[in-house]
Design an enzyme around this catalytic site. Structure first.
Site, PDB file in Angstrom:
ATOM      1  N   GLU A  67       0.751  -1.357   0.083  1.00  0.00           N
ATOM      2  CA  GLU A  67      -0.074  -0.177  -0.161  1.00  0.00           C
ATOM      3  C   GLU A  67       0.976   1.117   0.006  1.00  0.00           C
ATOM      4  O   GLU A  67       0.653   2.120   0.804  1.00  0.00           O
ATOM      5  CB  GLU A  67      -1.085   0.188   1.266  1.00  0.00           C
ATOM      6  CG  GLU A  67      -1.675  -1.324   1.229  1.00  0.00           C
ATOM      7  CD  GLU A  67      -3.066  -1.175   2.298  1.00  0.00           C
ATOM      8  OE1 GLU A  67      -2.671  -0.596   3.438  1.00  0.00           O
ATOM      9  OE2 GLU A  67      -4.076  -1.618   1.894  1.00  0.00           O
ATOM     10  N   ASP A 114      -8.038  -8.870   4.064  1.00  0.00           N
ATOM     11  CA  ASP A 114      -7.866  -7.743   4.888  1.00  0.00           C
ATOM     12  C   ASP A 114      -9.023  -7.724   6.067  1.00  0.00           C
ATOM     13  O   ASP A 114      -9.912  -7.003   5.819  1.00  0.00           O
ATOM     14  CB  ASP A 114      -7.740  -6.644   4.046  1.00  0.00           C
ATOM     15  CG  ASP A 114      -7.266  -5.300   4.883  1.00  0.00           C
ATOM     16  OD1 ASP A 114      -6.928  -5.483   6.035  1.00  0.00           O
ATOM     17  OD2 ASP A 114      -7.378  -4.302   4.249  1.00  0.00           O
ATOM     18  N   GLU A 120     -12.861  -2.031  12.062  1.00  0.00           N
ATOM     19  CA  GLU A 120     -12.636  -1.366  10.803  1.00  0.00           C
ATOM     20  C   GLU A 120     -13.814  -1.936   9.707  1.00  0.00           C
ATOM     21  O   GLU A 120     -14.507  -1.198   9.295  1.00  0.00           O
ATOM     22  CB  GLU A 120     -11.517  -1.468  10.080  1.00  0.00           C
ATOM     23  CG  GLU A 120     -11.262  -1.071   8.834  1.00  0.00           C
ATOM     24  CD  GLU A 120      -9.791  -1.201   8.208  1.00  0.00           C
ATOM     25  OE1 GLU A 120      -9.136  -1.740   8.916  1.00  0.00           O
ATOM     26  OE2 GLU A 120      -9.777  -0.856   6.893  1.00  0.00           O
TER      27      GLU A 120
END
Ligand code: BDP
Length: 718
Positions: free
Chosen positions: A305, A379, A407
């Site tokens: 990332e 993820d 998240e």
């Protein structure tokens, strides 16, 4: 004006005196109101004594004193053991413990374990809490107090306990400006500006809470690292935190930005094979250890990332990790190198990329490197099959990385007990060495005889008064610690002890709440990503549903990449006719996941593209089953609300109201997920919402046009 219930008004009047704002977590130590239980305990505890006054043993003293005083009141500290004394110490600190002939038992406990034993010494009945090292005594003290908090018998104790995993760490994704990436409970606890001179008392409370569940390490900075934390200015602040954490048995770790030699050191390169780079890290590490002699080491996110890494210099992950490992090795430091890597320049399925990069490197890492692998290959989705790296890299110690912060599971607004998610992964069978080769055995080192083992949890803690935002999110922090200590514990037993310590021992509260917690994760999966769907949340902030996300600058950051919905069907074909990601698993797992018929339905759309009309095990079509899950998930949240409402009065009004309001938000958001997803997928299936199910009250466009530029937890530069 909204009318407040009388009880609530009364409660508000009293909160100034005793507020139940959740700050005390599971360490509340309120008086045991059940007279029989309290009297029983008093009979067994007439006095207590802690041998030694080192920093850690002083904490033991404080904890026992506070705990007993709170729970059963006025138990004196004694100078010599009388009958029914609780005696705590190590063989080094206590002659009595030395004389009890516990040597072999204590030795077998390792350096963090403890023993709690009811025994007699010189004709006196004693409860001995002993450990080979001081930290074990602290863990033992917490365990003993937990027995009292949960009303367990203590008259004939013989408990041995030691952790199954060596390294039990929290990962804070905290930035130096105090924002927290994917944090939903306020700002970072670390007040960098006022450190090192101002020591917030909360640092102690944080360390104490962690010690109470056996957490022994903390990475205080974000994996998307800022090199500045390695500057002298910040290292002094880090050292002050380390000083606070030390007596609690907690070591501090930092994230290392791979390009730090350039950014901080002014070098032209960060090439791991360049001797000047190695030297820069060696010097930096020496500086760190001068300030923090028990510094734990580094956690590194590299070439992922957009983070810099060895591949920028055509080197591989082992070159990068080993260079850092060599720098910390003389000080017994370690490197936790993350396997969360993927690149949209690589045409392959994102789920395959970590394995593809790391499998060829198996066995090439230094002894003090652990590879930190997320539970699943994408993820931290609400549900993922276990990561194929578990069970396929026998020569490398793999650490687990779970995400405690929510998240992808509703932020800190949704009641989702994650122990079930953690357990599903830990208990999964990799079949690496035949049946029973569970993920848990991979990460505790027992499967491949690794002496180093580790587990990390991305923390959900912030400056919110109750630490975690949602009162029930405390349970996820708690459960992570408990499972890190002993992955054989059940999610249910952990929930039970947490509820009792955090709320009440009243079984008419404990039982229904345990049931809600036990169902809550499956419920969350149902209203967000049923049947193996994944990564269909709001773009970048990940708040709310957004299966329509497409045409972004990276395909692997869009929802359509993951669900692949078309007129024919939906799901990512990872079988041998698709990306063949299943081939990364050992047999028979590969065969199971790879077969459309055999694949567990909870992972169906993770591994297969399935026609809307195809029948599932229930006899219903895929379309009907997708609808059924979304609707049932939302309905279950409603049932949680109803159950919660019946419990008013059984716990303090403050937390009762708090949870009640959050459940109302959760229900609305579950309906939002349901409506948005069903309408969007209907635009492909062209099929009607099955009879009997309420129709969404808004058109799809309404949901697609919602925007949340200030959703919490996002990184400013994303
Ligand atoms: C993703 C998060 C991102 C993290 C990344 C990671 O969205 O903020 O930086 O994981 O783990 O889930 O590195």
């Amino acid at each position: 004006m909204r009318k407040l219930p009388l009880l609530y008004i009364l409660f508000l009047t009293f909160t100034a005196v005793h507020s139940e704002d959740g700050y005390r977590l599971w360490l509340r130590y309120d008086p045991i109101t059940n007279k029989a239980v309290a009297t029983g305990y008093k009979k067994n505890i007439s006095g207590w004594m802690v041998y030694g006054n080192s920093p850690t043993l002083s904490l033991v003293k404080k904890e026992i004193q506070q705990g007993l005083a709170g729970l059963i009141g006025n138990i004196p500290e004694v100078k010599t053991p009388g009958s029914s004394t609780v005696l705590l110490g190590t063989p080094q600190s206590s002659e009595i413990i030395r004389n009890l002939n516990l040597d072999t038992r204590l030795k077998n406990l390792g350096n963090e374990g403890f023993l709690i034993l009811t025994t007699t010494y010189q004709k006196k009945k004693l409860t001995v809490i002993a450990a080979p090292e001081e930290i074990g005594v602290l863990y033992g003290a917490f365990h003993f107090l937990k027995l009292l908090q949960t009303h367990q018998p203590i008259d004939k104790l013989d408990i041995e306990s030691s952790p199954r995993i060596n390294l039990r760490v929290l990962n804070h994704w905290d930035n130096l400006d105090r924002t927290v990436e994917r944090g939903y409970a306020g700002f970072s606890l670390w007040d960098w500006h006022k450190l090192p001179d101002y020591i917030d008392p909360r640092y102690h409370d944080y360390a104490r809470a962690n010690a109470s569940i056996g957490i022994n390490g903390t990475v205080v900075t974000n994996v998307n690292a800022n090199a500045r934390v390695l500057s002298e200015y910040y290292l002094e602040k880090v050292a002050a935190l380390a000083d606070v954490f030390r007596p609690y048995g907690i070591r501090i770790y930092l994230t290392a930005r791979f390009s730090a030699p350039i950014e901080l050191g002014g070098l032209k390169t960060a090439d791991p094979l360049d001797p000047t780079v190695q030297q820069w890290w060696n010097d930096k590490v020496k500086e760190i250890y001068t300030l923090i002699p028990d510094f734990g080491g580094f956690l590194v996110k590299a070439n992922s990332e957009g983070q810099p890494g060895p591949q920028n210099y055509n080197r591989n992950h082992a070159d990068g990790a080993n260079m850092l490992a060599d720098a910390v090795a003389p000080f017994n430091g370690i490197v936790m190198w993350r396997a969360f890597v993927y690149d949209d320049k690589v045409p392959d399925d994102r789920a395959k990329q970590a394995y593809n990069e790391f499998k060829p490197l198996d066995g090439t890492f230094r002894k003090n490197v652990l590879i930190q692998v997320k539970n699943g290959a994408i993820d931290f989705q609400p549900r993922e099959p276990f990561h194929p790296m578990f069970g396929t890299l026998p020569h490398t110690p793999l650490m687990m990385e779970f995400q405690i912060t929510q998240e992808y599971t509703g932020f800190s607004t949704h009641l989702v007990y994650l122990a079930n998610q953690f357990k599903e992964c830990l208990d999964a069978d990799t079949h690496a060495k035949g049946t029973g080769s569970t993920v848990a055995k991979v990460i505790d080192g027992s499967l491949d005889n690794h002496s180093r083992s580790g587990i990390a949890g991305v923390a959900n803690i912030g400056t919110d008064r109750n630490w975690t935002g949602h009162p029930f999110a405390q349970a996820n922090w708690y459960a992570f610690g408990r499972l890190a200590w002993d992955h054989q514990l059940s999610a249910q037993s952990i929930a039970e002890e947490w509820i009792k310590m955090t709320f009440t021992n009243d079984q008419t509260f404990v039982n229904p709440i345990k049931e809600i917690m036990d169902k809550s994760w499956e419920t969350n999966v149902s209203y967000m990503t049923p049947l193996g769907l994944h990564h269909i949340m709001g773009w970048s902030h990940h708040y709310g549903p957004a299966p329509w996300i497409k045409d972004k600058h990276r395909a692997d950051w869009t929802s359509v990449y993951y669900h692949q919905a078309s007129k024919e069907g939906i799901g990512f074909n990872r079988s041998s006719t698709g990306s063949n990601a299943i081939a990364q698993y050992n047999e028979p797992v590969a065969r199971l996941f790879g077969s459309r018929e055999q694949c567990p339905e909870k992972f169906l759309l993770w591994f297969h593209h399935v026609g809307w009309d195809e029948k599932l095990k229930s006899g219903k079509t895929l379309w009907e089953e997708i609808c059924r899950h979304y609707y049932a998930g939302a309905e279950e949240v409603k049932s949680f609300q109803q159950k919660w409402n019946t419990l008013e009065g059984k716990v303090d009004q403050e937390r009762f109201e708090h949870v009640k309001m959050l459940l109302a938000i959760q229900y609305n958001e579950a309906i939002w997920w349901r409506n948005a997803c069903v309408l969007y997928f209907q635009s492909f299936s062209g099929l009607p919402i099955p009879n009997g199910l309420e129709k969404p009250d808004q058109p799809l466009e309404y949901y697609m046009n919602l925007e949340f530029p200030y959703a919490p937890g996002i990184r400013p530069q994303w």
